[in-house]
Write an enzyme that holds these catalytic residues in place. Structure first.
Site, mmCIF file in Angstrom:
data_model
loop_
_atom_site.group_PDB
_atom_site.id
_atom_site.type_symbol
_atom_site.label_atom_id
_atom_site.label_comp_id
_atom_site.label_asym_id
_atom_site.label_seq_id
_atom_site.Cartn_x
_atom_site.Cartn_y
_atom_site.Cartn_z
ATOM 1 N N HIS A 181 32.087 36.715 43.641
ATOM 2 C CA HIS A 181 32.873 36.849 44.360
ATOM 3 C C HIS A 181 33.233 38.344 44.792
ATOM 4 C CE1 HIS A 181 37.584 37.643 44.934
ATOM 5 N NE2 HIS A 181 37.234 37.069 46.202
ATOM 6 N N SER A 182 33.024 38.550 46.261
ATOM 7 C CA SER A 182 33.438 40.045 46.444
ATOM 8 C C SER A 182 32.605 41.114 45.927
ATOM 9 C CB SER A 182 34.899 40.434 46.072
ATOM 10 O OG SER A 182 35.396 41.419 46.776
ATOM 11 N N MET A 183 33.068 41.931 45.164
ATOM 12 C CA MET A 183 32.065 43.251 44.680
ATOM 13 C C MET A 183 31.164 42.506 43.669
ATOM 14 S SD MET A 183 32.534 46.369 45.628
ATOM 15 C CE MET A 183 32.426 47.479 44.654
#
Length: 375
Positions: free
Chosen positions: A197-199
């Site tokens: 997820h995301s970073m």
């Protein structure tokens, strides 16, 4: 067996990676180890590919284990179960990690490295007043607090209380995570699927680059980006992601320099109205771009919420991967309108933290079906 919960499992906890370093006082400590929870479904047989969950900025593995259940009418319903429960019910072996220097992965960085607290919780509920910087009008409707609210509301407090400081030096964090989690892949010893997820997607790209034979596929949920950029709630950040997707050098052919030399870029207008301009590689007069040769055969699913700021620019990450030779890249925008993928499964309207939103279980079903086709 029918009386056993579908997500029943055994649990093992261990640390992986890390190295001994001088702590500055003449003593040694371990630097860079990663906390891992290993969940094994009771129901057999197991699926072919284990799944490693990699959380985003300032987050830990708890995002995939727990939900803002106090604000749900029935947190055990199929629409509201956590993603870990859903994949356990599908008989996937799971590994949930806390990235280096965060959560239960000990904080022992050298003194010249600092921590930072992320404002990522403000991405969770998709409040229109906080998304004025984006080209795509916000339509997030799935956040459990309704209407979207700040401190004192159950779901917002759930996220704020589970937010951790993280290393401010992104290159250092990614480098250490790549090394320690490559050791996890070696320990597992067979191909896995990364759900990031995301970073956390930056770590996923680096892991696939380091161990291409041990990464079957990547589910990249709203990956940090787009290429060569870092965007947040306030719009474009000043940092430049010199290696396109990461702050640590990836295995391009032809190779690029330590500072990204040789990786030319050009600004490209999107083909769909309302999306943002993004950077891709500049193929120049020779018509050549550098290829991510170690990711070439890794299948990738980029997942975007229709009510998230990522709706404006995840297309750029997708096109960068395709341009760099990653053969099996799909882009899934979780639309809720008639004919959309989620229309019959609880609607769309998801924001950035979709694993905590009302229809998280339905999204888990969609992701599980995609993963199931990799077997």
């Amino acid at each position: 067996m029918d009386s056993i919960p579908a997500d029943a499992h055994t649990r093992e906890v261990f640390y992986v990676g890390g190295e001994y370093v001088d702590d500055g006082t003449g003593n040694e400590t371990v630097y860079g180890q990663v906390y891992v929870e290993h969940l094994v479904p009771v129901r057999k047989p197991l699926q072919k590919y284990p799944i490693i969950f990699i959380p985003g900025s300032s987050r830990t593995g708890i995002d995939f284990l727990t939900t803002p259940a106090n604000n749900d009418n029935n947190s055990n319903s199929p629409t509201q179960q956590s993603w870990s429960s859903h994949f356990l019910s599908l008989s996937h072996e799971l590994y949930l990690i806390d990235p280096p220097f965060r959560g239960r992965s000990p904080w022992h960085p050298p003194t010249h490295l600092s921590s930072s607290s992320s404002s990522s919780p403000y991405l969770t509920f998709g409040a229109a007043s906080l998304q004025k910087a984006w080209a795509t009008p916000p339509s997030s409707t799935q956040w459990p607090d309704s209407p979207p609210a700040g401190k004192g509301s159950p779901a917002f407090d759930h996220v704020m209380k589970s937010t951790h400081p993280q290393l401010a030096n992104l290159a250092e964090e990614q480098s250490v995570a790549q090394k320690s989690l490559a050791a996890l892949l070696d320990k597992i010893g067979k191909p896995v699927i990364l759900l990031a997820h995301s970073m956390g997607c930056k770590i996923a790209w680096l892991l696939a680059d380091a161990r291409p034979g041990l990464v079957r596929a990547i589910v990249a949920v709203e990956p940090a980006g787009p290429a060569f950029q870092m965007r947040g709630m306030g719009g474009l950040r000043k940092e430049s992601t010199v290696f396109g997707l990461t702050e640590v050098r990836l295995g391009f052919e032809p190779a690029v320099g330590e500072g990204g030399e040789g990786l030319r870029r050009r600004l490209v207008k999107p083909g769909e109205e309302g999306l943002l301009e993004c950077w891709l590689q500049d193929d120049g007069e020779a018509g050549e771009v550098r290829k991510l040769v170690n990711l070439r055969r890794v299948e990738v699913l980029v997942v975007t919420g229709e009510g998230s700021p990522h709706r404006g620019y995840d297309w750029g990450t997708v096109e960068f991967l395709r341009q760099a030779g990653v053969e099996g890249v799909e882009h899934l925008v979780l639309r809720g309108e008639a004919g959309g993928l989620l229309e019959r499964r609880g609607g769309g309207g998801n924001g950035h933290m979709m694993m905590l939103e009302r229809n998280r279980g339905r999204i888990g079903e969609v992701l599980g079906e995609w993963v199931g086709r990799r077997v």
